[in-house]
Design a protein around this motif. Structure first.
Motif, PDB file in Angstrom:
ATOM      1  N   MET A 103      25.491  29.423  -3.411  1.00 14.14           N
ATOM      2  CA  MET A 103      25.621  29.385  -2.013  1.00 14.14           C
ATOM      3  C   MET A 103      25.294  27.906  -1.740  1.00 14.14           C
ATOM      4  O   MET A 103      25.687  27.306  -0.904  1.00 14.14           O
ATOM      5  N   GLN A 104      24.152  27.296  -2.362  1.00 17.68           N
ATOM      6  CA  GLN A 104      23.778  26.033  -2.072  1.00 17.68           C
ATOM      7  C   GLN A 104      25.073  25.029  -2.121  1.00 17.68           C
ATOM      8  O   GLN A 104      25.244  24.490  -1.467  1.00 17.68           O
ATOM      9  N   GLN A 105      25.737  25.311  -3.355  1.00 21.67           N
ATOM     10  CA  GLN A 105      26.817  24.312  -3.773  1.00 21.67           C
ATOM     11  C   GLN A 105      27.886  24.431  -2.640  1.00 21.67           C
ATOM     12  O   GLN A 105      28.467  23.381  -2.094  1.00 21.67           O
ATOM     13  N   HIS A 106      28.430  25.632  -2.116  1.00 27.05           N
ATOM     14  CA  HIS A 106      29.230  25.693  -1.269  1.00 27.05           C
ATOM     15  C   HIS A 106      28.793  25.310   0.098  1.00 27.05           C
ATOM     16  O   HIS A 106      29.740  24.476   0.564  1.00 27.05           O
ATOM     17  N   LEU A 107      27.726  25.485   0.638  1.00 25.21           N
ATOM     18  CA  LEU A 107      27.130  25.048   2.153  1.00 25.21           C
ATOM     19  C   LEU A 107      26.982  23.363   1.972  1.00 25.21           C
ATOM     20  O   LEU A 107      27.352  22.881   2.881  1.00 25.21           O
ATOM     21  N   TYR A 108      26.600  23.155   0.662  1.00 24.89           N
ATOM     22  CA  TYR A 108      26.405  21.490   0.745  1.00 24.89           C
ATOM     23  C   TYR A 108      27.725  20.749   0.894  1.00 24.89           C
ATOM     24  O   TYR A 108      27.603  19.619   1.226  1.00 24.89           O
ATOM     25  N   GLY A 109      28.731  21.405   0.773  1.00 26.47           N
ATOM     26  CA  GLY A 109      30.159  20.818   0.846  1.00 26.47           C
ATOM     27  C   GLY A 109      30.807  20.811   1.914  1.00 26.47           C
ATOM     28  O   GLY A 109      31.910  20.581   2.084  1.00 26.47           O
ATOM     29  N   VAL A 110      30.060  21.851   2.886  1.00 28.73           N
ATOM     30  CA  VAL A 110      30.929  22.043   4.258  1.00 28.73           C
ATOM     31  C   VAL A 110      30.939  20.695   5.155  1.00 28.73           C
ATOM     32  O   VAL A 110      29.866  20.106   5.510  1.00 28.73           O
ATOM     33  N   PHE A 146      31.569  32.025   2.551  1.00 32.93           N
ATOM     34  CA  PHE A 146      31.134  32.494   1.229  1.00 32.93           C
ATOM     35  C   PHE A 146      30.515  33.806   1.230  1.00 32.93           C
ATOM     36  O   PHE A 146      29.838  34.338   2.032  1.00 32.93           O
ATOM     37  N   ASN A 147      31.197  34.556   0.233  1.00 33.10           N
ATOM     38  CA  ASN A 147      30.588  35.929   0.297  1.00 33.10           C
ATOM     39  C   ASN A 147      29.248  35.953  -0.551  1.00 33.10           C
ATOM     40  O   ASN A 147      29.148  35.541  -1.857  1.00 33.10           O
ATOM     41  N   ALA A 148      28.235  36.633  -0.132  1.00 27.33           N
ATOM     42  CA  ALA A 148      26.910  36.607  -0.619  1.00 27.33           C
ATOM     43  C   ALA A 148      26.693  38.127  -0.692  1.00 27.33           C
ATOM     44  O   ALA A 148      25.856  38.570  -0.048  1.00 27.33           O
TER      45      ALA A 148
END
Length: 201
Positions: free
Chosen positions: A150-157, A89-91
């Motif tokens: 970021m929450q959404q992306h990591l929540y799906g890892v 994820f690019n932050a």
């Protein structure tokens, strides 16, 4: 000054507890043993101590005079930048904050009409809340938008799904009120604890 009777009693009890911990004297110094435990939730993240670590900062400063206090610079966001790099994820907004924290805090303070201390709290809070924040200025707005993505992306890892189960365990199997914000906070703690232990050794 400004403390009620209950607050004074609680701080006094914590001070007494800290001073009653096992200790040994070495020359002009006293070595005190701090005991750290997992939180009541049992989550394998941040460790807590009922000793000096939990005291009011002024008491702690007196007891720990002539010692060094290790504090990671921009800890939460720095860990998030690292975690995001591991999981694709690019932050850039968070990275910009880490690289220019004083300048970003000053801009947020000006745009939001608050002091720098409150701006720092706002910049932490956006990562821990599911709800989009109502921001007056573009700087905090951009960081808040990235934090929610970021929450959404990591929540799906897939490899982080065990954290969701830990959250459900704390709610008797139901979804917590702030699932993605709580999830991201636990991701932070998962990295923070072993990192601090490594530094301490």
């Amino acid at each position: 000054k400004g403390w009620g009777a209950e607050k004074r009693r609680n701080e006094y009890k914590k001070l007494q507890h800290a001073l009653n911990q096992p200790s040994t004297r070495e020359g002009d110094y006293i070595l005190m043993t701090e005991t750290y435990d997992l939180p009541k939730s049992g989550f394998p993240g941040r460790l807590y101590s009922g000793g000096i670590n939990g005291l009011w900062h002024s008491f702690r400063s007196i007891l720990l005079a002539e010692t060094a206090d290790l504090d990671m610079d921009c800890c939460r966001q720095r860990i998030y930048v690292w975690v995001c790099a591991q999981f694709g994820f690019n932050a850039p907004q968070t990275k910009r904050y880490v690289d220019n924290k004083d300048a970003v805090r000053a801009v947020v303070a000006r745009e939001e009409g608050v002091n720098v201390k409150v701006a720092k709290e706002m910049l932490n809070a956006v990562y821990m809340s599911d709800e989009p924040r109502r921001c007056k200025g573009p700087t905090l707005q951009a960081i808040d938008t990235e934090a929610k993505a970021m929450q959404q992306h990591l929540y799906g890892v897939p490899s982080l799904q065990w954290i969701k189960e830990k959250l459900k365990e704390q709610q008797d199997g139901s979804e917590p009120e702030n699932p993605k914000g709580s999830f991201l906070h636990y991701v932070f703690e998962m990295v923070e604890c072993p990192l601090l232990l490594r530094v301490a050794k």
